[in-house]
Design a protein around this motif. Structure first.
Motif, PDB file in Angstrom:
ATOM      1  N   LYS A 169       0.836  -1.203   0.000  1.00 53.70           N
ATOM      2  CA  LYS A 169       0.000   0.000   0.000  1.00 53.70           C
ATOM      3  C   LYS A 169       0.872   1.256   0.000  1.00 53.70           C
ATOM      4  O   LYS A 169       0.590   2.226  -0.714  1.00 53.70           O
ATOM      5  CB  LYS A 169      -0.934  -0.003   1.209  1.00 53.70           C
ATOM      6  N   LEU A 172       2.691   1.692  -3.460  1.00 52.29           N
ATOM      7  CA  LEU A 172       1.807   2.199  -4.513  1.00 52.29           C
ATOM      8  C   LEU A 172       1.508   3.680  -4.299  1.00 52.29           C
ATOM      9  O   LEU A 172       1.537   4.469  -5.256  1.00 52.29           O
ATOM     10  CB  LEU A 172       0.503   1.394  -4.530  1.00 52.29           C
ATOM     11  N   THR A 175       4.527   5.694  -5.227  1.00 53.85           N
ATOM     12  CA  THR A 175       4.710   5.785  -6.676  1.00 53.85           C
ATOM     13  C   THR A 175       3.822   6.870  -7.269  1.00 53.85           C
ATOM     14  O   THR A 175       4.241   7.646  -8.127  1.00 53.85           O
ATOM     15  CB  THR A 175       4.392   4.434  -7.346  1.00 53.85           C
ATOM     16  N   VAL A 176       2.580   6.943  -6.793  1.00 59.43           N
ATOM     17  CA  VAL A 176       1.647   7.959  -7.290  1.00 59.43           C
ATOM     18  C   VAL A 176       2.125   9.358  -6.914  1.00 59.43           C
ATOM     19  O   VAL A 176       2.144  10.275  -7.747  1.00 59.43           O
ATOM     20  CB  VAL A 176       0.234   7.707  -6.733  1.00 59.43           C
ATOM     21  N   THR A 249       9.054   2.528 -14.540  1.00 57.38           N
ATOM     22  CA  THR A 249       7.961   1.612 -14.872  1.00 57.38           C
ATOM     23  C   THR A 249       8.067   0.265 -14.150  1.00 57.38           C
ATOM     24  O   THR A 249       7.051  -0.246 -13.644  1.00 57.38           O
ATOM     25  CB  THR A 249       7.887   1.393 -16.390  1.00 57.38           C
ATOM     26  N   LEU A 252       6.715   0.592 -10.706  1.00 62.04           N
ATOM     27  CA  LEU A 252       5.266   0.773 -10.717  1.00 62.04           C
ATOM     28  C   LEU A 252       4.556  -0.551 -10.945  1.00 62.04           C
ATOM     29  O   LEU A 252       3.561  -0.863 -10.271  1.00 62.04           O
ATOM     30  CB  LEU A 252       4.886   1.775 -11.806  1.00 62.04           C
ATOM     31  N   VAL A 253       5.048  -1.345 -11.882  1.00 65.31           N
ATOM     32  CA  VAL A 253       4.436  -2.647 -12.181  1.00 65.31           C
ATOM     33  C   VAL A 253       4.511  -3.569 -10.972  1.00 65.31           C
ATOM     34  O   VAL A 253       3.520  -4.230 -10.605  1.00 65.31           O
ATOM     35  CB  VAL A 253       5.130  -3.294 -13.403  1.00 65.31           C
ATOM     36  N   SER A 255       4.760  -2.676  -7.856  1.00 63.81           N
ATOM     37  CA  SER A 255       3.856  -2.143  -6.828  1.00 63.81           C
ATOM     38  C   SER A 255       2.418  -2.552  -7.094  1.00 63.81           C
ATOM     39  O   SER A 255       1.694  -2.978  -6.173  1.00 63.81           O
ATOM     40  CB  SER A 255       3.959  -0.614  -6.781  1.00 63.81           C
ATOM     41  N   LEU A 256       1.981  -2.439  -8.337  1.00 69.04           N
ATOM     42  CA  LEU A 256       0.598  -2.785  -8.685  1.00 69.04           C
ATOM     43  C   LEU A 256       0.328  -4.274  -8.471  1.00 69.04           C
ATOM     44  O   LEU A 256      -0.700  -4.658  -7.907  1.00 69.04           O
ATOM     45  CB  LEU A 256       0.317  -2.399 -10.139  1.00 69.04           C
ATOM     46  N   PHE A 259       0.285  -5.093  -4.819  1.00 71.34           N
ATOM     47  CA  PHE A 259      -0.865  -4.498  -4.140  1.00 71.34           C
ATOM     48  C   PHE A 259      -2.139  -5.310  -4.372  1.00 71.34           C
ATOM     49  O   PHE A 259      -2.933  -5.529  -3.446  1.00 71.34           O
ATOM     50  CB  PHE A 259      -1.067  -3.066  -4.629  1.00 71.34           C
ATOM     51  N   PHE A 260      -2.336  -5.762  -5.603  1.00 73.00           N
ATOM     52  CA  PHE A 260      -3.591  -6.436  -5.941  1.00 73.00           C
ATOM     53  C   PHE A 260      -3.575  -7.941  -5.663  1.00 73.00           C
ATOM     54  O   PHE A 260      -4.631  -8.566  -5.636  1.00 73.00           O
ATOM     55  CB  PHE A 260      -3.945  -6.186  -7.411  1.00 73.00           C
TER      56      PHE A 260
END
Length: 312
Positions: A169, A172, A175-176, A249, A252-253, A255-256, A259-260
């Motif tokens: 969490k 992510l 990163t944002v 990138t 980010l990938v 992290s996503l 996270f999910f």
């Protein structure tokens, strides 16, 4: 209590994100090379800005801030990730791992926000007539101080999270805030820079169709030269944005995905991929100074002068 500890221990053993021996060797070698390139490259940029009077401009103050952050990456972060790789520390609750993650967040925030400040500075220079009044040295110093203060405070959020399963969490959100938001603002700034420059060039082209005096022609040539300089700087920054996007990138990938993913075992196993994500992010700090040298004639001259002074 003992049952919970046993379950956590079993989970970590079965869901290990540990590196293989060949991965350790590759990561250590690449981080070492990046450390050398990053330190040397950013040291030259900082020295050029410090020693060459013509480079002490408001825009370059923010460039120096970014260079300092990149320099700290090569001096501290790359060696620390070499140590983390050699020791094969993939668990996030390790004290050394926690310290490294705090420093990583701090340097990334300082770098991206400094680059963002450079873009806003260029936007004001092109679209506002009162640039000197707006971008005073006092405001520049305050802005840089706020960037570094925020980077330190934001990085300390890592210390508040003790559960490794909750870290995705934070990654992510980080990163944002530290990558996507700055890149969005930078893109908006340079869209308006291009728009303003295109309008001014169209005015010059239209005026050339009418008869003008020699003095007016000289003024237009000087004006056009300034526009080309702005375009060159814009292309430079777009190049940096492209490199930054490629470098960030992977993080980010990761992290996503982390996270999910619902399975806790898989969340822990993905920790091993962060070694490669961090390597990609840190490579950005090695690329930045060379992008400046290749695209900016003034920087090349200043760097050559610094090298010449050191040699002779």
């Amino acid at each position: 209590m003992n049952t919970t500890s046993t379950q956590n221990s079993t989970l970590e053993e079965d869901c290990s994100g540990a590196l293989k021996n060949d991965e350790i060797a590759i990561l250590s070698a690449m981080n070492s090379v990046l450390a050398l390139i990053t330190v040397v490259g950013n040291a030259l940029i900082l020295a050029a800005i410090y020693k060459v009077q013509s480079q002490r401009t408001p825009s370059n103050a923010f460039v120096a801030s970014m260079g300092a952050a990149d320099f700290s990456v090569g001096l501290l972060m790359n060696p620390l990730w070499v140590a983390k790789s050699v020791l094969n520390i993939w668990r996030s609750d390790n004290q050394l791992s926690t310290a490294i993650e705090v420093l990583t967040m701090q340097t990334i925030v300082a770098t991206t926000f400094s680059l963002c400040a450079v873009s806003v500075d260029r936007y004001i220079a092109v679209t506002r007539m009162r640039y000197i009044e707006i971008m005073s040295w006092k405001r520049i110093r305050i802005t840089i101080l706020l960037i570094w203060t925020f980077s330190m405070l934001f990085a300390c959020l890592r210390l508040l999270i003790t559960d490794p399963l909750q870290l995705p969490k934070l990654w992510l959100a980080a990163t944002v805030i530290t990558v996507i938001a700055p890149l969005t603002l930078i893109s908006i700034c340079y869209y308006h820079i291009f728009k303003a420059a295109r309008f001014q060039i169209s005015k010059i082209s239209a005026s050339e169709e009418t008869k003008i005096s020699p003095d007016q022609a000289i003024m237009q040539l000087k004006h056009r030269k300034g526009l080309f300089t702005r375009y060159d700087f814009a292309f430079l920054t777009i190049g940096i944005l492209l490199v930054d996007s490629i470098c960030w990138t992977p993080g980010l990938v990761i992290s996503l995905i982390q996270f999910f993913i619902v399975n806790n075992c898989q969340k822990l196993m993905i920790n091993g991929y962060w070694f490669w994500g961090a390597l990609a992010e840190f490579s950005n700090s090695a690329f930045n100074p060379f992008i400046y040298c290749m695209r900016s004639r003034d920087f090349r001259k200043a760097v050559k002068k610094v090298i010449g002074d050191c040699v002779y």
